[in-house]
Every structure is written in structure tokens, then in C-alpha cells.
Design a protein around this motif. Sequence first.
Motif, PDB file in Angstrom:
ATOM      1  N   GLN A 102      55.107  11.706  34.697  1.00  0.00           N
ATOM      2  CA  GLN A 102      54.435  13.055  34.638  1.00  0.00           C
ATOM      3  C   GLN A 102      53.384  13.481  35.799  1.00  0.00           C
ATOM      4  O   GLN A 102      53.141  12.537  36.543  1.00  0.00           O
ATOM      5  CB  GLN A 102      53.356  12.966  33.327  1.00  0.00           C
ATOM      6  CG  GLN A 102      54.348  12.679  32.162  1.00  0.00           C
ATOM      7  CD  GLN A 102      53.595  12.426  30.834  1.00  0.00           C
ATOM      8  OE1 GLN A 102      52.723  13.501  30.706  1.00  0.00           O
ATOM      9  NE2 GLN A 102      53.542  11.452  30.110  1.00  0.00           N
ATOM     10  N   ASP A 103      53.192  14.529  35.785  1.00  0.00           N
ATOM     11  CA  ASP A 103      52.368  14.992  36.902  1.00  0.00           C
ATOM     12  C   ASP A 103      51.328  15.868  36.258  1.00  0.00           C
ATOM     13  O   ASP A 103      51.439  16.906  35.878  1.00  0.00           O
ATOM     14  CB  ASP A 103      53.073  16.026  38.057  1.00  0.00           C
ATOM     15  CG  ASP A 103      52.287  16.347  39.311  1.00  0.00           C
ATOM     16  OD1 ASP A 103      51.883  15.483  39.696  1.00  0.00           O
ATOM     17  OD2 ASP A 103      52.655  17.273  39.687  1.00  0.00           O
ATOM     18  N   ILE A 104      50.062  15.108  36.118  1.00  0.00           N
ATOM     19  CA  ILE A 104      49.231  15.919  35.207  1.00  0.00           C
ATOM     20  C   ILE A 104      48.044  16.561  36.203  1.00  0.00           C
ATOM     21  O   ILE A 104      47.464  16.071  37.230  1.00  0.00           O
ATOM     22  CB  ILE A 104      48.190  14.704  34.495  1.00  0.00           C
ATOM     23  CG1 ILE A 104      49.192  13.897  33.688  1.00  0.00           C
ATOM     24  CG2 ILE A 104      47.214  15.253  33.433  1.00  0.00           C
ATOM     25  CD1 ILE A 104      48.609  12.528  33.293  1.00  0.00           C
ATOM     26  N   VAL A 105      48.026  17.815  35.969  1.00  0.00           N
ATOM     27  CA  VAL A 105      47.193  18.754  36.774  1.00  0.00           C
ATOM     28  C   VAL A 105      45.777  18.900  36.046  1.00  0.00           C
ATOM     29  O   VAL A 105      45.725  19.281  34.841  1.00  0.00           O
ATOM     30  CB  VAL A 105      47.778  19.971  36.995  1.00  0.00           C
ATOM     31  CG1 VAL A 105      46.778  20.896  37.754  1.00  0.00           C
ATOM     32  CG2 VAL A 105      49.111  19.950  37.844  1.00  0.00           C
ATOM     33  N   ILE A 106      44.713  18.510  36.852  1.00  0.00           N
ATOM     34  CA  ILE A 106      43.327  18.599  36.111  1.00  0.00           C
ATOM     35  C   ILE A 106      42.559  19.707  36.884  1.00  0.00           C
ATOM     36  O   ILE A 106      42.999  19.986  38.137  1.00  0.00           O
ATOM     37  CB  ILE A 106      42.533  17.179  36.539  1.00  0.00           C
ATOM     38  CG1 ILE A 106      43.413  16.075  36.553  1.00  0.00           C
ATOM     39  CG2 ILE A 106      41.264  17.305  35.793  1.00  0.00           C
ATOM     40  CD1 ILE A 106      43.597  15.279  35.144  1.00  0.00           C
ATOM     41  N   PRO A 107      42.030  20.571  36.064  1.00  0.00           N
ATOM     42  CA  PRO A 107      41.382  21.864  36.456  1.00  0.00           C
ATOM     43  C   PRO A 107      40.081  21.502  37.254  1.00  0.00           C
ATOM     44  O   PRO A 107      39.512  22.604  37.069  1.00  0.00           O
ATOM     45  CB  PRO A 107      41.427  22.623  35.179  1.00  0.00           C
ATOM     46  CG  PRO A 107      41.086  21.666  34.232  1.00  0.00           C
ATOM     47  CD  PRO A 107      41.994  20.623  34.615  1.00  0.00           C
ATOM     48  N   THR A 108      39.777  20.631  37.965  1.00  0.00           N
ATOM     49  CA  THR A 108      38.597  19.942  38.524  1.00  0.00           C
ATOM     50  C   THR A 108      38.023  21.148  39.307  1.00  0.00           C
ATOM     51  O   THR A 108      36.825  21.495  39.634  1.00  0.00           O
ATOM     52  CB  THR A 108      38.634  18.821  39.190  1.00  0.00           C
ATOM     53  OG1 THR A 108      39.343  17.782  38.410  1.00  0.00           O
ATOM     54  CG2 THR A 108      37.284  18.276  39.769  1.00  0.00           C
ATOM     55  N   MET A 109      38.860  21.652  40.327  1.00  0.00           N
ATOM     56  CA  MET A 109      38.580  22.722  41.350  1.00  0.00           C
ATOM     57  C   MET A 109      38.337  24.248  40.763  1.00  0.00           C
ATOM     58  O   MET A 109      38.158  25.047  41.436  1.00  0.00           O
ATOM     59  CB  MET A 109      39.387  22.627  42.450  1.00  0.00           C
ATOM     60  CG  MET A 109      39.650  21.314  42.930  1.00  0.00           C
ATOM     61  SD  MET A 109      38.194  20.356  43.413  1.00  0.00           S
ATOM     62  CE  MET A 109      37.462  21.162  44.898  1.00  0.00           C
ATOM     63  N   LYS A 110      38.608  24.495  39.400  1.00  0.00           N
ATOM     64  CA  LYS A 110      38.798  25.690  38.826  1.00  0.00           C
ATOM     65  C   LYS A 110      37.522  25.983  37.983  1.00  0.00           C
ATOM     66  O   LYS A 110      37.487  27.037  37.404  1.00  0.00           O
ATOM     67  CB  LYS A 110      40.000  25.719  37.816  1.00  0.00           C
ATOM     68  CG  LYS A 110      41.301  25.179  38.573  1.00  0.00           C
ATOM     69  CD  LYS A 110      42.621  26.550  38.514  1.00  0.00           C
ATOM     70  CE  LYS A 110      43.415  26.149  39.531  1.00  0.00           C
ATOM     71  NZ  LYS A 110      44.475  25.552  38.956  1.00  0.00           N
ATOM     72  N   GLN A 111      36.485  25.125  37.873  1.00  0.00           N
ATOM     73  CA  GLN A 111      35.322  25.154  37.203  1.00  0.00           C
ATOM     74  C   GLN A 111      34.500  26.106  38.068  1.00  0.00           C
ATOM     75  O   GLN A 111      34.218  26.179  39.300  1.00  0.00           O
ATOM     76  CB  GLN A 111      34.674  23.866  36.892  1.00  0.00           C
ATOM     77  CG  GLN A 111      35.709  23.142  36.051  1.00  0.00           C
ATOM     78  CD  GLN A 111      36.341  23.645  34.986  1.00  0.00           C
ATOM     79  OE1 GLN A 111      35.611  24.100  34.022  1.00  0.00           O
ATOM     80  NE2 GLN A 111      37.594  23.272  34.798  1.00  0.00           N
ATOM     81  N   ALA A 112      33.657  26.901  37.376  1.00  0.00           N
ATOM     82  CA  ALA A 112      32.870  27.966  37.869  1.00  0.00           C
ATOM     83  C   ALA A 112      31.593  27.092  38.572  1.00  0.00           C
ATOM     84  O   ALA A 112      31.130  27.357  39.777  1.00  0.00           O
ATOM     85  CB  ALA A 112      32.196  28.879  36.852  1.00  0.00           C
ATOM     86  N   LYS A 113      31.008  26.215  37.574  1.00  0.00           N
ATOM     87  CA  LYS A 113      29.814  25.305  38.193  1.00  0.00           C
ATOM     88  C   LYS A 113      30.129  24.097  37.642  1.00  0.00           C
ATOM     89  O   LYS A 113      29.695  23.455  36.924  1.00  0.00           O
ATOM     90  CB  LYS A 113      28.761  25.816  37.421  1.00  0.00           C
ATOM     91  CG  LYS A 113      28.026  27.268  37.839  1.00  0.00           C
ATOM     92  CD  LYS A 113      26.876  27.261  37.129  1.00  0.00           C
ATOM     93  CE  LYS A 113      26.328  29.011  37.721  1.00  0.00           C
ATOM     94  NZ  LYS A 113      24.842  29.174  36.862  1.00  0.00           N
ATOM     95  N   PRO A 114      30.951  23.187  38.619  1.00  0.00           N
ATOM     96  CA  PRO A 114      31.677  22.105  38.268  1.00  0.00           C
ATOM     97  C   PRO A 114      30.331  20.994  38.222  1.00  0.00           C
ATOM     98  O   PRO A 114      29.389  21.096  39.421  1.00  0.00           O
ATOM     99  CB  PRO A 114      32.539  21.712  39.401  1.00  0.00           C
ATOM    100  CG  PRO A 114      32.320  22.645  40.503  1.00  0.00           C
ATOM    101  CD  PRO A 114      31.530  23.795  39.753  1.00  0.00           C
ATOM    102  N   VAL A 115      30.452  20.209  37.520  1.00  0.00           N
ATOM    103  CA  VAL A 115      29.564  19.115  37.182  1.00  0.00           C
ATOM    104  C   VAL A 115      29.588  18.049  38.564  1.00  0.00           C
ATOM    105  O   VAL A 115      28.547  17.689  39.044  1.00  0.00           O
ATOM    106  CB  VAL A 115      29.916  18.178  36.153  1.00  0.00           C
ATOM    107  CG1 VAL A 115      28.876  16.920  36.095  1.00  0.00           C
ATOM    108  CG2 VAL A 115      29.524  18.933  34.626  1.00  0.00           C
ATOM    109  N   PHE A 116      30.906  17.664  39.044  1.00  0.00           N
ATOM    110  CA  PHE A 116      30.710  16.996  40.269  1.00  0.00           C
ATOM    111  C   PHE A 116      30.063  17.499  41.496  1.00  0.00           C
ATOM    112  O   PHE A 116      29.546  16.801  41.984  1.00  0.00           O
ATOM    113  CB  PHE A 116      32.304  16.703  40.644  1.00  0.00           C
ATOM    114  CG  PHE A 116      33.063  17.956  41.569  1.00  0.00           C
ATOM    115  CD1 PHE A 116      32.840  17.981  42.862  1.00  0.00           C
ATOM    116  CD2 PHE A 116      33.829  18.890  40.918  1.00  0.00           C
ATOM    117  CE1 PHE A 116      33.486  18.905  43.464  1.00  0.00           C
ATOM    118  CE2 PHE A 116      34.585  19.929  41.753  1.00  0.00           C
ATOM    119  CZ  PHE A 116      34.120  19.951  43.019  1.00  0.00           C
TER     120      PHE A 116
END
Lengths: 434, 434
Positions: B396-410
Amino acid sequence: MPIRRSKVLVKWIIENQHKFQLQLSAVRSCSSSLRYKELEENVQVQAEIALSAESPSTLPRPHITPEISFKYDDLQVRLAAPYQLQPKPEAKDLGFGKYFTDHMLKIHYHKQLGGWQKPEIMPFENLSIHPAAKALHYAIQLFEGLKAYRGVDDKIRLFRPDLNMERMNLAAQRSGLPTFDAHELIKCISRIVQIDQEWVPHSETSTLYIRPTLIGTEPTFGIMAPESALLFVILSPVSAYYKASSDGAVSIFADPNVVRAFPGGVGNRKVGSNYGPTIEATARAAKMGHHQVLWLFGPDHQLTEVGAMNIFMVYINDQGDKQLSTPPLNGLILPGVTRRSILELASQWEDLTVKEEVITMDRVMQLNQEGRLLEMFGAGTAVVISPISRVGFLDQDIVIPTMKQAKPVFQRVKDTLLAIQYGHIEHPYAVVIS
Amino acid sequence: MPIRRSKVLVKWIIENQHKFQLQLSAVRSCSSSLRYKELEENVQVQAEIALSAESPSTLPRPHITPEISFKYDDLQVRLAAPYQLQPKPEAKDLGFGKYFTDHMLKIHYHKQLGGWQKPEIMPFENLSIHPAAKALHYAIQLFEGLKAYRGVDDKIRLFRPDLNMERMNLAAQRSGLPTFDAHELIKCISRIVQIDQEWVPHSETSTLYIRPTLIGTEPTFGIMAPESALLFVILSPVSAYYKASSDGAVSIFADPNVVRAFPGGVGNRKVGSNYGPTIEATARAAKMGHHQVLWLFGPDHQLTEVGAMNIFMVYINDQGDKQLSTPPLNGLILPGVTRRSILELASQWEDLTVKEEVITMDRVMQLNQEGRLLEMFGAGTAVVISPISRVGFLDQDIVIPTMKQAKPVFQRVKDTLLAIQYGHIEHPYAVVIS
């Protein structure tokens, strides 16, 4: 003492010579199939690990780019000047790896310079290492251990050096270090042993230990395969690896809380990372009066190794036969050269069943209680054979009658190995180099 | 680019200053209880390991003889001559751990000479190491990583160096290497950073990386605690640890067949043995187009670490709250200074639930399918924060929307850490040394 031992040995060999002849031809014919078996087991273990992790075992294995090896023909020799020669220590002071000979072998690897450079033999000296070398930070390092024996005929022999080289290349592959042509390194090693041949003890209780080592020298902090490396070989005249009890046997401690190796790890490769983490547990065992740690694995307390040796057990099996057993190469166990030689030799002995099988602590205790457990011993290049007479496990003190046997298997195994190594009998395992 | 970043950061800090003040007092009051919690967890893990192995957890732990530490007051300084000074590289060429400063710190340990010798600062040079030194064969070696930051006020700060020193002593204990007084080493490190202070980049995208290292130098082959050792500290101006994708995120590969650490091992100690064995798997992941390996453990594929970083996940929990999670310190995970700081800081943010909890791959996939998985990122001193946008796992290739968040926690975590490290806000984590 050594002279008496030697006489007993010679007597035993004369009495048993006919068996060796049988073994010799048998080993010659069976060694290729045994090698195949070992490889097959490794493949099987990989599959089992994959299976237990519920993943397909079809993941691509790393593609190893074969390195262009260094060559013995390019070897450059710079001999030590007379004033640089070290005095040779007394045999009784040798210990294990305290003294070193007058020369060393170095072979540099620099990817940017085309890979392996010319081998050099030079006077023994400290290494000049960049403080950021990956070998010092990320344990990108591996080693081998073999011995040069001075035989009864004064000839110097190595014992199955091809197996050490094969294992060294497997460890290099696993560590991101460059591989090489095994035979070229054997020739370089033979040459340095010839140069330092006066360091090969004139004794059958000591030998010249050979330590090939391969370290990553690239001085950068990235955790990745190094672009530069150093293969070096140093030589040390050695006697016993450690002092056993007065009866010659050792006591070992099995602590289920400490683990030497794990599936998916490097337990079956001779890399530095397998040793540093064992020191604390070994020190704890020593404080409790034991010589070594018996490394267990899993909830059923499978025996894996003892100290830095493979482990063997002799017992009366369910069919009433005497059986020699050692755990199978399941990925957690170092494929010892001594281990393999014992299996190959003993499988030719008609009065002994030989088996690679899982051994649990429950099984050990059960066999011992039933009076069927006869012997337990460790085996490795450094110690040869180390009989075990006591196992500390949880709150129990298990006494093994290893030293109470009339004709113990461990002694027969040891005598056979020594007879081959010191040239009392001709055998393809021993390679005359000088 | 750096200037623009810096402006954005300053703007954000001004807008959020009040929160930091709150955090500051909160952290001051809670840090001791958090420390207790971490220790307690370690004890619990030991007990769990003991339990799972069905053995009493009453086995004696090793008795550590406290070493008499070296002292900063004994420090001897020998400065490099002008002709020995190296040119400073351009910020864009720095990479990670390619260049080194003009000086180094060395502290020798010789048991037979009473233990620790006087600390010395001297011109940077190669180490002269005996080829039989235990550090090169048995991976008796450990290291630390911390950074010196040049703040907006031109002052130089360290970030929680006491935690690095504490961890270094724990690793020394585990490796049979000598321990020392943390504060004496911090003073010695502060001094060498002061001497090489012009090497601390005038930039907020690069820093001076500090690498304390402790190696066993005794030149004998016995696998045991060394009687001599060398603690050295080298400094390297660094920028990014690795190149991410164009969006700044990395892709990681989770291979259930490879294991970084295991119960009873050294996964929670910063020793060389944890790194060498990871290189082959990392190279394999790289060939498949991934930046790092996600290290799993156990049949349920628990997430442990990613590359050489701790791993974090942000998701909408079953109560509908946004939650920041990281795996607990169960003995398999390095107690990261960045990890701990994130937990401490974020636990003060009212809009976020913070939790240490077991995270399995099934849970990751389930949360992702339900659209509840928002972010995944790695955290460590070298990289600070590394957002993850893709996980390869089995087929599987799991795509995580980390860079799609408006105000990301990271990003909030990263900005907070950098604000403290570069002195945009005063905080007890940052220690001014010059």
C-alpha cells in the motif's frame, strides 16, 4: 602438562585413525550438500520472519553491486626495522588478545578513487582515524576471528579460512561496507602470517589469533553506507580465552530479561553491534559467580548462544540414542565455523545422532531431571570447546554432569578439531600456508 | 528565503506571545513531575519485560560504581595557530556533518591512572587509535547530539543540554563505559563553543551541531567493559539533515521484516549499535523512492521510530478532539529531547489533547480511511520537525494529508521550538552560554 596432553592426544589419534579416514571421504562428498542446507535454512528463516509479520516475502532484497576486489598481486610490503620488533611474551602470559605481532595488513577503500586500494603490510601502528568516522558513531564495523596453528610438523595451518571470508562478506553486505574477493584476502593474510611466523606459538595450547576487521571511515554524520572504509588485519598470540573452574568447566547464567539478537536484526552476522550491548549482562553474571551468559529467546526460553559461542547439548533422546544437538541457524545465531565443523564431523560418527533443533530451558530441565542430559558445551574459534557444568536460571541452579562422563563427546570433538588444526591428521579443513 | 521565514516567525511570535508566557510558568511547575513520569515508565517497562518472560522482576540490577568525574576547572586549552584555522564554508554548502570547526575537546579515561584525566581543548585532529581498541570491534561506543543556536540577540544558546548529558550517562552505564558529572561536561562544551563561536552560523536555518562521543579504547580482545576510554566532542556547522520533497515533506517506508530495537536490547539508549544495523533497510527504502524507514515492532505493527527520529501523529480522536500522539517510552524508543519538549509544550495548548499511546499500522490506516488522520511527523535534534506525507507499507501507498492542513500542528511545534532556540522568546529550555 601440555606434553602429557599431547601424548594422550597422539595415543587417541592412533587408536582412532581409521575413523578419520572414513570421515575424510565422507566430508569431502557431503560438504557441498551441507553448505546448501545452511543456505536453504537461511532462506527459510527469512520466509518465516516475513510470514510471522504477515507480509509477503516478495520484498526486494538489496541489490549488491559487486565491488572490484583488491588483489594480492598488488600487495606492498614494508617490513619493520630491527629496532621496531617487539619481544615475544612467555606462553603463560599470553592471555587473549593482549599482545600483537610486529606487522599489520591495511587495505583502504575510497569510492571516489575507484574503490579498493592496494593492500599494504607495514609495521604495527596506531590507526589515524577522523573523529567523525562512521565506525566510531554508528558502529559501522565488523570483524572475523580465525587462527594460525603451528603443527606437529612445524608447518603453519589455517582452519577453513574460506568460511570466515564468506561470513565477512555477508556482514559487509549487511552493514553497507564494501565486499571483496575472499581468496585475495586469504592470500594477503597468509603472507602476513608468514612474515610474522615466529609469533605463531610453538605449542599446542596456544595459537596466533587473526583478527580481520572492516570499519567505515567516512567522516560525515549521515547515517548511511560509508564511501570510505578500512580493512585491517592484526595478529595476536593467544592462549585460553578465559579461566574456567578448576575442573575446566564453566558456569553460565541464563537471564530471560536480556536478549542478544532478534528476528529482523543482525544476530547472524559478525558485526560490532552484537557485542557492545552484551557487556552489562555479562558483568552482572560475573558478579553472581558465573563465567558467561546463556542467551535465551522468546517466551519458551529457547537457547541461542552462550557468551560469544554456539551452544551444544548431548543427551539420550526419546529413541534411547545418544544425541548431539545445537539450535538451528534461524537468523538469531552466528553461523560459527567451529559449530559447522562439529556438525559435519560428528554426523559421521556412527554412535551419535546429530541434530539441529530448537532447545528450550524446559527441555533442558526435563532431560536433566530424568538423568538423560549428559553434556552441555560452548564452541567457537577463540575457546574451541568450553564444557558447561552449571546453569543459573531464574531461582534455580541446574547442575549438568558434563564433567562426569566417562568418554565425553565434548572431549572427542575437541580432540578431533585440535588433531586437524595441529596437523596430527591430514584433513581438508586445515590449509597449510607455510 | 531565510529572511522571509524569519519575518513570518517574528509575526507569529508577536501574535502568540501571551501563550508562551502561560506555557513558561506551566512548564516550570510541571517539568519535575514529567521527569518522574518518564522514569516511572522505564521502571514499568522493565517490569513488563520481566513479566512477559515469566521471570521474577527481582533480578539484581548492576551496581554502578560512581566515577570521580573530570572537572571543568582542570580544563587545559591549546588554541590552534592561525595557519591551522579552516575557512568557513558557505551556508548553502553546509549539509549535515561535513565540515568541522578548528578545535575539539578530549577527555581520556584510564582506570589504572585513577579514572578520568584532565579535559583538553586542542586543535581539531585525527584520533590515534590502537587497532585493537574495543570501540572498533565490539561497538563499545555511544554519542549525543545537541546544537548551539545563534539567537536574534546574537547570543549563543544550547537547548536543554542537561537532558543530553543525562541520556549520555545512561548509555555509558549500559555500555560498560565510565560515567561523569553532567554539569562539568556542559561547562567544557560551553567553553569550546565559545572558542569556536564564529562557527555558529549567523542564520536561523543553520546551527552548530555538537557531537559528544564516548568510545572504549582499551586495546584487548576480551568482550568486557574497557579499562580505558576517550570522551571527545567535535563541532560541525549544519543545515538540513536531508533533502525533503518539493513540498518539504518526506516519504517513509514501513518494512515489517526489519526491526530497529527489541525488548531486552538497547533501543532506548543512544549507542552506535542502534544505527549500523539500520543502514541496509534505509538504503533499500531509498531505492524505492522513500526518504526514511518507519520502524515497526511486533505482530500488530506498532510504530516505534522513523529514521533516527521520534514519530508523532495528529488526528481527531474518538471524542472528536484534535490529538497529538507519540508512542510511549517502552524500552524500544529513544527518549528524545525534542520529543519530550514537544510533549511538555503541547500539553499546555488548550486546543490539543496530548497523549503517549501505542499506535499500530492498522490504526493509522483506519484513521486515514475515515479522514481523521491529519498529520504525521518525525522529530529530533538534527531535523527538528520533518513532516511526513506518504507511508509505503506492504503493497500500500498511504497518503497522509500533513501538508494540506490550514494550521498544522507540526508547524506550530516547529515554530515554538525555533522561537525558544533562537531566543525570540525567553524560555528555561534555552541556556545562554555566550
